[in-house]
Design an enzyme around this catalytic site. Structure first.
Site, short mmCIF file in Angstrom:
data_model
loop_
_atom_site.label_atom_id
_atom_site.label_comp_id
_atom_site.label_asym_id
_atom_site.label_seq_id
_atom_site.Cartn_x
_atom_site.Cartn_y
_atom_site.Cartn_z
N HIS A 1 0.83 -1.21 0.00
CA HIS A 1 0.00 0.00 0.00
C HIS A 1 0.87 1.26 0.00
O HIS A 1 1.53 1.57 0.99
CB HIS A 1 -0.89 -0.03 1.25
CG HIS A 1 -1.85 1.11 1.34
ND1 HIS A 1 -1.85 1.99 2.40
CD2 HIS A 1 -2.84 1.50 0.52
CE1 HIS A 1 -2.82 2.88 2.24
NE2 HIS A 1 -3.42 2.61 1.10
N HIS B 1 -1.05 10.83 -2.79
CA HIS B 1 -2.40 10.55 -2.29
C HIS B 1 -3.23 11.82 -2.11
O HIS B 1 -4.34 11.94 -2.62
CB HIS B 1 -2.33 9.80 -0.97
CG HIS B 1 -3.68 9.49 -0.38
ND1 HIS B 1 -4.36 10.38 0.44
CD2 HIS B 1 -4.49 8.41 -0.51
CE1 HIS B 1 -5.52 9.85 0.78
NE2 HIS B 1 -5.62 8.66 0.23
#
Length: 259
Positions: free
Chosen positions: A8, A50
């Protein structure tokens, strides 16, 4: 069958997320897949970041969409993770390139050149000022690598149903993952998503709503779950037959599975 372990944002528990250093660490640990979030810069480059804002990961007031790649390349995307690193005389010397902004093209090159098959899960972030241009650029880039057809190591994920529809129209062979962060969205999404779409629920929702995972399993869709970091979470995923677990701690999960 054991689930695929996907890093991740790289091995982001111990390394600054979305940096080349985090992805190299994940590959060295044996991760079978890499996950990244992508945004478009003002001059049209896809970068692995992100947040819309750069405040958290680069200590900068700007936003990704208003800055050009050359401007982002001047920023440090790693110091926030370990702000006292300069004071550690025993810390290994770092490659400065591992701490800079990472383009999706560079990450795909790393995957393509690796000595074993590594899959990559690309999440497009929405809402964004560039709308569908993000998906268009992702597909164009995957096409450059020959990864827009059957057997591609890439898949595209999003919380936006519309975004995944765009990818499906542009490249029907690229696998799609419908991300879900709230169980109440499932009854509606179940009726509209493609038969072969993968469903990507968060581990917290699966934990808090025990029947949720069973509903997805009964629907016939494969499951890729985020963000799985503990033995209890991993065990739940194995009980549900989850095909891929997305984790900040890929080395730890691989160790649990191997044992």
């Amino acid at each position: 069958m054991r689930p695929q372990v996907v890093a991740h944002r790289g091995a982001s528990h111990d390394n600054a997320e979305h940096t080349l250093g985090a992805y190299v660490a994940a590959l060295d640990a044996g991760a079978e897949g890499l996950e990244c979030d992508v945004r478009l810069t003002a001059d049209g480059h896809l970068v692995c970041v992100h947040d819309r804002s750069l405040r958290r990961t680069a200590s900068h007031r700007g936003t990704v969409s208003t800055m050009e790649l050359a401007e982002l390349a001047e920023l440090d995307f790693a110091s926030w993770k370990n702000p006292w690193a300069d004071l550690d005389d025993e810390a290994p010397e770092r490659d400065a390139e591992h701490d800079k902004v990472l383009t999706l093209r560079k990450l795909l090159e790393v995957v393509a050149d690796y000595d074993r098959r590594v899959e990559i899960a690309i999440e497009t972030k929405h809402p964004t000022r560039y709308g569908g241009l993000v998906e268009k650029r992702v597909v164009e880039l995957l096409r450059d690598f020959g990864w827009d057809g059957p057997g591609t190591p890439a898949r595209v994920m999003s919380f936006s149903y519309t975004a995944l529809q765009r990818v499906e129209r542009l490249a029907p062979d690229i696998p799609l993952v419908m991300l879900i962060d709230r169980v109440e969205f499932w009854p509606m999404l179940r009726r509209v998503i493609g038969d072969d779409w993968i469903v990507g629920p968060g581990i917290d929702e699966l934990t808090e709503h025990p029947r949720f995972g069973q509903w997805i399993t009964r629907s016939g869709h494969d499951m890729h779950v985020w963000t799985v970091n503990t033995p209890t979470q991993l065990e739940l995923c194995r009980e549900l037959g989850v095909k891929a677990v997305i984790s900040d701690r890929p080395a730890y999960l691989l160790e649990l599975l191997d044992n």
